[in-house]
Design a protein around this motif. Structure first.
Motif, PDB file in Angstrom:
ATOM      1  N   ASP A  41       0.305   3.754  -3.059  1.00 18.65           N
ATOM      2  CA  ASP A  41      -1.045   4.235  -3.372  1.00 18.65           C
ATOM      3  C   ASP A  41      -1.091   5.723  -3.692  1.00 18.65           C
ATOM      4  O   ASP A  41      -1.840   6.164  -4.539  1.00 18.65           O
ATOM      5  CB  ASP A  41      -2.004   3.933  -2.212  1.00 18.65           C
ATOM      6  N   GLY A  42      -0.289   6.539  -3.048  1.00 12.26           N
ATOM      7  CA  GLY A  42      -0.356   7.981  -3.241  1.00 12.26           C
ATOM      8  C   GLY A  42       0.492   8.504  -4.391  1.00 12.26           C
ATOM      9  O   GLY A  42       0.517   9.704  -4.654  1.00 12.26           O
ATOM     10  N   ILE A  43       1.174   7.640  -5.102  1.00  9.49           N
ATOM     11  CA  ILE A  43       2.067   8.082  -6.174  1.00  9.49           C
ATOM     12  C   ILE A  43       1.251   8.382  -7.425  1.00  9.49           C
ATOM     13  O   ILE A  43       0.430   7.583  -7.862  1.00  9.49           O
ATOM     14  CB  ILE A  43       3.132   7.010  -6.469  1.00  9.49           C
ATOM     15  N   ALA A  44       1.499   9.565  -8.008  1.00  9.86           N
ATOM     16  CA  ALA A  44       0.781   9.966  -9.221  1.00  9.86           C
ATOM     17  C   ALA A  44       1.631   9.634 -10.452  1.00  9.86           C
ATOM     18  O   ALA A  44       2.859   9.661 -10.405  1.00  9.86           O
ATOM     19  CB  ALA A  44       0.498  11.466  -9.179  1.00  9.86           C
ATOM     20  N   ASN A  77       0.809  -1.222   0.000  1.00 12.83           N
ATOM     21  CA  ASN A  77       0.000   0.000   0.000  1.00 12.83           C
ATOM     22  C   ASN A  77       0.844   1.275   0.000  1.00 12.83           C
ATOM     23  O   ASN A  77       0.301   2.373  -0.066  1.00 12.83           O
ATOM     24  CB  ASN A  77      -0.940   0.011   1.208  1.00 12.83           C
ATOM     25  N   SER A  78       2.158   1.150   0.047  1.00 12.60           N
ATOM     26  CA  SER A  78       3.011   2.334   0.107  1.00 12.60           C
ATOM     27  C   SER A  78       3.027   3.108  -1.206  1.00 12.60           C
ATOM     28  O   SER A  78       3.418   4.263  -1.244  1.00 12.60           O
ATOM     29  CB  SER A  78       4.438   1.943   0.485  1.00 12.60           C
TER      30      SER A  78
END
Length: 88
Positions: free
Chosen positions: A15-18, A12-13
């Protein structure tokens, strides 16, 4: 349970990467440079001919050594110590 938590945390690390989108002008410059890079037909034929020469040379060497290799192996077998003692 700790192991599963660690695995889920790692998975889940991201998840925030665009997703990164390249600049249009840079992308066009790269495409233009790729289109400009052409390999001449002469170069392709030279590479193909050299590959054919190398393969045929290797085949000739393998065929030539097969007869002499058997006699070398026979002479090696006769010279090997038969009792397998490394130290006397």
């Amino acid at each position: 349970m700790e192991r599963e938590d660690f695995i889920n945390k790692v998975l889940n690390s991201v998840d925030g990467i665009a997703k990164v989108t390249p600049n249009d002008s840079i992308f066009l410059k790269i495409e233009k440079r790729i289109e400009e890079t052409k390999i001449s037909l002469k170069t392709i034929w030279l590479v193909a001919a050299s590959i054919v020469v190398l393969i045929s040379f290797n085949i000739m060497l393998l065929n030539g050594k097969s007869n002499s290799n058997e006699s070398e192996i026979a002479s090696l077998e006769h010279s090997i110590n038969k009792n397998n003692q490394l130290y006397k």
